[in-house]
Write a protein that holds these residues in place. Structure first.
Motif, PDB file in Angstrom:
ATOM      1  N   ASP A  46      -0.706  -0.043 -26.173  1.00  0.00           N
ATOM      2  CA  ASP A  46      -0.156   1.287 -25.937  1.00  0.00           C
ATOM      3  C   ASP A  46       0.630   1.284 -24.628  1.00  0.00           C
ATOM      4  OD1 ASP A  46      -2.059   1.334 -23.900  1.00  0.00           O
ATOM      5  OD2 ASP A  46      -3.475   2.573 -25.023  1.00  0.00           O
ATOM      6  N   ALA A  47       1.022   2.461 -24.169  1.00  0.00           N
ATOM      7  CA  ALA A  47       1.857   2.562 -22.969  1.00  0.00           C
ATOM      8  C   ALA A  47       1.147   2.030 -21.728  1.00  0.00           C
ATOM      9  CB  ALA A  47       2.284   4.009 -22.752  1.00  0.00           C
ATOM     10  N   ASP A  48      -0.192   2.066 -21.715  1.00  0.00           N
ATOM     11  CA  ASP A  48      -0.964   1.556 -20.579  1.00  0.00           C
ATOM     12  C   ASP A  48      -1.264   0.065 -20.691  1.00  0.00           C
ATOM     13  OD1 ASP A  48      -1.112   3.889 -19.145  1.00  0.00           O
ATOM     14  OD2 ASP A  48      -3.097   4.466 -19.855  1.00  0.00           O
ATOM     15  N   ARG A 330      -0.202  -1.669  11.954  1.00  0.00           N
ATOM     16  CA  ARG A 330       1.069  -1.410  11.273  1.00  0.00           C
ATOM     17  C   ARG A 330       1.237  -2.284  10.027  1.00  0.00           C
ATOM     18  NH1 ARG A 330       0.424   1.324  15.453  1.00  0.00           N
ATOM     19  NH2 ARG A 330       2.116   1.977  16.852  1.00  0.00           N
ATOM     20  N   MET A 331       0.696  -3.512  10.072  1.00  0.00           N
ATOM     21  CA  MET A 331       0.942  -4.493   9.024  1.00  0.00           C
ATOM     22  C   MET A 331      -0.260  -4.589   8.101  1.00  0.00           C
ATOM     23  SD  MET A 331       3.979  -5.744   9.592  1.00  0.00           S
ATOM     24  CE  MET A 331       4.006  -7.330   8.756  1.00  0.00           C
ATOM     25  N   ARG A 332      -0.003  -4.736   6.783  1.00  0.00           N
ATOM     26  CA  ARG A 332      -1.097  -4.824   5.822  1.00  0.00           C
ATOM     27  C   ARG A 332      -1.736  -6.210   5.794  1.00  0.00           C
ATOM     28  NH1 ARG A 332      -0.427  -0.992   0.935  1.00  0.00           N
ATOM     29  NH2 ARG A 332       0.710   0.738   1.831  1.00  0.00           N
ATOM     30  N   GLY A 333      -0.984  -7.234   6.099  1.00  0.00           N
ATOM     31  CA  GLY A 333      -1.566  -8.575   6.121  1.00  0.00           C
ATOM     32  C   GLY A 333      -1.877  -9.144   4.760  1.00  0.00           C
ATOM     33  N   VAL A 334      -1.130  -8.734   3.729  1.00  0.00           N
ATOM     34  CA  VAL A 334      -1.378  -9.250   2.387  1.00  0.00           C
ATOM     35  C   VAL A 334      -0.129  -9.972   1.883  1.00  0.00           C
ATOM     36  CG1 VAL A 334      -3.135  -7.561   1.777  1.00  0.00           C
ATOM     37  CG2 VAL A 334      -0.741  -7.011   1.361  1.00  0.00           C
ATOM     38  N   ALA A 335      -0.347 -10.995   1.082  1.00  0.00           N
ATOM     39  CA  ALA A 335       0.766 -11.798   0.563  1.00  0.00           C
ATOM     40  C   ALA A 335       1.642 -10.973  -0.373  1.00  0.00           C
ATOM     41  CB  ALA A 335       0.231 -13.022  -0.162  1.00  0.00           C
ATOM     42  N   PRO A 336       2.947 -11.262  -0.422  1.00  0.00           N
ATOM     43  CA  PRO A 336       3.877 -10.513  -1.286  1.00  0.00           C
ATOM     44  C   PRO A 336       3.740 -10.941  -2.753  1.00  0.00           C
ATOM     45  CG  PRO A 336       5.068 -12.211  -0.084  1.00  0.00           C
ATOM     46  CD  PRO A 336       3.656 -12.232   0.434  1.00  0.00           C
ATOM     47  N   LEU A 337       2.747 -10.388  -3.442  1.00  0.00           N
ATOM     48  CA  LEU A 337       2.441 -10.837  -4.795  1.00  0.00           C
ATOM     49  C   LEU A 337       3.542 -10.512  -5.798  1.00  0.00           C
ATOM     50  CD1 LEU A 337      -1.381 -10.316  -5.392  1.00  0.00           C
ATOM     51  CD2 LEU A 337      -0.161 -12.153  -4.233  1.00  0.00           C
ATOM     52  N   HIS A 338       4.219  -9.387  -5.633  1.00  0.00           N
ATOM     53  CA  HIS A 338       5.289  -9.043  -6.577  1.00  0.00           C
ATOM     54  C   HIS A 338       6.381 -10.106  -6.570  1.00  0.00           C
ATOM     55  CE1 HIS A 338       3.906  -4.922  -7.513  1.00  0.00           C
ATOM     56  NE2 HIS A 338       3.478  -4.907  -6.256  1.00  0.00           N
ATOM     57  N   ARG A 375      -3.966  -0.194  -4.777  1.00  0.00           N
ATOM     58  CA  ARG A 375      -3.480   0.759  -3.783  1.00  0.00           C
ATOM     59  C   ARG A 375      -2.735   0.059  -2.649  1.00  0.00           C
ATOM     60  NH1 ARG A 375      -9.352   3.826  -3.795  1.00  0.00           N
ATOM     61  NH2 ARG A 375      -9.136   4.759  -5.857  1.00  0.00           N
ATOM     62  N   ILE A 376      -3.291  -1.054  -2.204  1.00  0.00           N
ATOM     63  CA  ILE A 376      -2.719  -1.755  -1.056  1.00  0.00           C
ATOM     64  C   ILE A 376      -1.417  -2.450  -1.425  1.00  0.00           C
ATOM     65  CG2 ILE A 376      -3.103  -3.675   0.553  1.00  0.00           C
ATOM     66  CD1 ILE A 376      -6.167  -2.996   0.232  1.00  0.00           C
ATOM     67  N   LEU A 377      -1.394  -3.094  -2.585  1.00  0.00           N
ATOM     68  CA  LEU A 377      -0.257  -3.916  -2.997  1.00  0.00           C
ATOM     69  C   LEU A 377       0.689  -3.199  -3.956  1.00  0.00           C
ATOM     70  CD1 LEU A 377      -2.451  -7.051  -3.478  1.00  0.00           C
ATOM     71  CD2 LEU A 377      -0.390  -7.096  -2.087  1.00  0.00           C
ATOM     72  N   HIS A 378       0.403  -1.943  -4.270  1.00  0.00           N
ATOM     73  CA  HIS A 378       1.224  -1.174  -5.220  1.00  0.00           C
ATOM     74  C   HIS A 378       1.357  -1.908  -6.556  1.00  0.00           C
ATOM     75  CE1 HIS A 378       3.332   1.342  -1.839  1.00  0.00           C
ATOM     76  NE2 HIS A 378       2.039   1.614  -1.984  1.00  0.00           N
ATOM     77  N   LEU A 379       0.197  -2.261  -7.114  1.00  0.00           N
ATOM     78  CA  LEU A 379       0.212  -2.905  -8.425  1.00  0.00           C
ATOM     79  C   LEU A 379       0.476  -1.905  -9.543  1.00  0.00           C
ATOM     80  CD1 LEU A 379      -2.795  -5.380  -8.069  1.00  0.00           C
ATOM     81  CD2 LEU A 379      -0.390  -5.723  -7.444  1.00  0.00           C
ATOM     82  N   ASP A 380       0.343  -0.621  -9.222  1.00  0.00           N
ATOM     83  CA  ASP A 380       0.683   0.397 -10.219  1.00  0.00           C
ATOM     84  C   ASP A 380       2.209   0.545 -10.307  1.00  0.00           C
ATOM     85  OD1 ASP A 380       0.957   1.418  -7.675  1.00  0.00           O
ATOM     86  OD2 ASP A 380      -0.240   3.203  -8.014  1.00  0.00           O
ATOM     87  N   HIS A 381       2.693   1.209 -11.317  1.00  0.00           N
ATOM     88  CA  HIS A 381       4.134   1.437 -11.516  1.00  0.00           C
ATOM     89  C   HIS A 381       4.918   0.127 -11.575  1.00  0.00           C
ATOM     90  CE1 HIS A 381       3.474   5.728 -10.831  1.00  0.00           C
ATOM     91  NE2 HIS A 381       2.773   5.401  -9.771  1.00  0.00           N
ATOM     92  N   SER A 382       4.256  -0.954 -11.976  1.00  0.00           N
ATOM     93  CA  SER A 382       4.964  -2.243 -12.008  1.00  0.00           C
ATOM     94  C   SER A 382       4.461  -3.110 -13.153  1.00  0.00           C
ATOM     95  CB  SER A 382       4.774  -2.981 -10.672  1.00  0.00           C
ATOM     96  OG  SER A 382       3.411  -3.228 -10.414  1.00  0.00           O
ATOM     97  N   GLY A 383       4.226  -2.482 -14.292  1.00  0.00           N
ATOM     98  CA  GLY A 383       3.739  -3.230 -15.436  1.00  0.00           C
ATOM     99  C   GLY A 383       2.229  -3.129 -15.550  1.00  0.00           C
TER     100      GLY A 383
END
Length: 460
Positions: A46-48, A330-338, A375-383
């Motif tokens: 489905d859409a999700d 200021r910095m999240r300190g997480v790898a650029p997974l996208h 939430r941290i890496l914005h995994l939502d709205h990206s598939g």
């Protein structure tokens, strides 16, 4: 037909109806399973990104999967559970943890929340307390936490320098046998890369121990100095040695936002130069997020060429990185997974440390990790394929066949959730989940912290 959620009072342990628990074969109906983890014909998403399915459990394995309402086995007359559109997951895969360090916070907290503070606190605690009994009890406690939350496979780094190598690896090997068939375990040696030059004898002892216990060779590749020819030489030795022993590599890489933290590219160059045949996993890679966009893209391209996978540890990294007293980070300190995923790099998220000086919190709960990572890496709205980061992808990296997926023939290692959508999944902690091992429900609560009071020098 029984709804295991609707008939249960609140808040008892999650369980299944007795007629299901006692049955050799039974059926789950009307479940929503993530299409990215599902291996079955005739199902549509489905859409999700979820598919409605029915699933039959027989003798502890998945006997069949098919579209909800349209899937039947010959002669089937089974007890059944109707999930009512709620989410069904495979048990999850935690590819980067430190269960040898876990739960020492009460006796050895981080004095200031910084990375140097964590290093010094762990070193002091290790020297004072890490006997075989101490390590074994904390490892077992950690695994019971992970199991209660739905983890089916876990890889832990094991501090491997000085006398600790000979203490912790036999404990881990015994733990692996005890937990075999319940949670699949892998161990990774953890030592500073500089040790290769500074103490070659100890390095070879670590390699020998890692190979003897069928582990993975690991090292920390950034220790505060910019990489140079000496680091390149150490990486060459590491890769040649690992290849000769048939060992994979799992490295702590650039766990810093310092401009000089730049070893990820050197690792990729070394893998290409040495034609390294095994798997390489790079953990943390915090500095990659602090690079200028063009430089980061160039490094990411090399990582993809070198077939290196990357795991981000978002909760621990946000705890340690960019911390200074009286200053908001200021910095999240997480790898650029996208960007890594777009380049074809396998990407994952994992728990990392738990209640120790590197991370004061956590409970080896991969659904918590995924919720926070979203939430941290914005995994939502990206598939809708990101659930792979805590299931199928780390299973592939660990080389564990038929884990982190839903497929006929697999063990019925499942997690049944109350949530019906990704929004519901991410909005609550899902503390009433039902975890199944070989088709049977497990205890739903993690162990009580008081079990470790004597190790923390507390009196009941």
């Amino acid at each position: 037909m029984t709804d295991p959620f609707a008939t249960r009072p609140s808040p008892p342990p999650a369980t299944l109806p007795r007629e299901v628990v006692e049955a050799r074969a039974w059926r789950i109906e009307n479940a929503r399973a993530p299409l990215c983890l599902l291996q079955a014909s005739g199902v549509a998403g489905d859409a999700d990104g979820f598919a409605r399915i029915d699933l039959v459990v027989e003798d502890g394995r998945i006997a069949g999967i098919g579209p909800a309402g349209g899937f039947h086995l010959d002669g089937e007359d089974l007890p059944r559970v109707d999930l009512g559109g709620r989410i069904l997951l495979p048990r999850l895969v935690d590819v980067h943890t430190h269960i040898d360090k876990g739960h020492i916070w009460p006796r050895r907290p981080n004095p200031d929340g910084t990375f140097p503070g964590a290093l010094s606190a762990v070193a002091a605690d290790r020297d004072a307390h890490w006997s075989a009994e101490d390590v074994a009890r904390r490892m077992d406690f950690s695994l019971r936490c992970a199991l209660a939350h739905g983890t089916g496979a876990l890889r832990t780094h094991i501090d491997s320098s000085g006398r600790q190598t000979a203490i912790s690896w036999p404990v881990f090997a015994e733990m692996r046998e005890t937990w075999r068939g319940i949670v699949a375990l892998q161990g990774v040696s953890l030592f500073p890369l500089d040790l290769i030059h500074e103490d070659p004898h100890q390095f070879h002892e670590i390699v020998s121990t890692t190979a003897r216990y069928e582990g993975v060779l690991g090292a920390v590749t950034f220790l505060g100095s910019a990489p140079d020819a000496r680091i390149d030489g150490a990486l060459d030795i590491l890769m040649k040695t690992a290849a000769a022993e048939g060992l994979d590599l799992d490295l702590h890489v650039d766990e810093s936002l310092a401009p000089e933290a730049r070893t990820l590219e050197r690792i990729a160059d070394a893998a290409i130069r040495n034609r390294f045949p095994g798997r390489i996993l790079a953990g943390h890679c915090c500095a990659l997020a602090a690079m200028e966009e063009g430089e980061a893209a160039r490094v990411i391209d090399k990582v993809a060429q070198a077939r290196i996978a990357v795991v981000s540890l978002p909760m621990c990294n946000m705890y340690l990185q960019d911390r200074a007293a009286g200053r908001t980070p200021r910095m999240r300190g997480v790898a650029p997974l996208h960007e890594l995923e777009a380049a074809g790099v396998p990407v994952m998220v994992a728990s990392d440390n738990t209640r120790d000086p590197f991370y004061a919190y956590g409970d080896l709960d991969l659904l918590e990790v995924f919720r926070e990572a979203t939430r941290i890496l914005h995994l939502d709205h990206s598939g809708n394929r990101w659930l792979r980061t805590i299931a199928a992808t780390p299973a592939d990296v660990m080389g564990i066949d038929r884990a982190g997926r839903l497929e006929a023939g697999d063990a019925a290692d499942l997690v049944l959730l109350r949530a019906r959508s990704m929004d519901e999944l991410l909005s609550r902690p899902q503390s009433d989940r039902i975890v199944l091992a070989a088709g049977r429900p497990l205890a739903s609560s993690p162990p009580d912290y008081s079990e470790l009071d004597d190790l923390m020098h507390r009196r009941p």
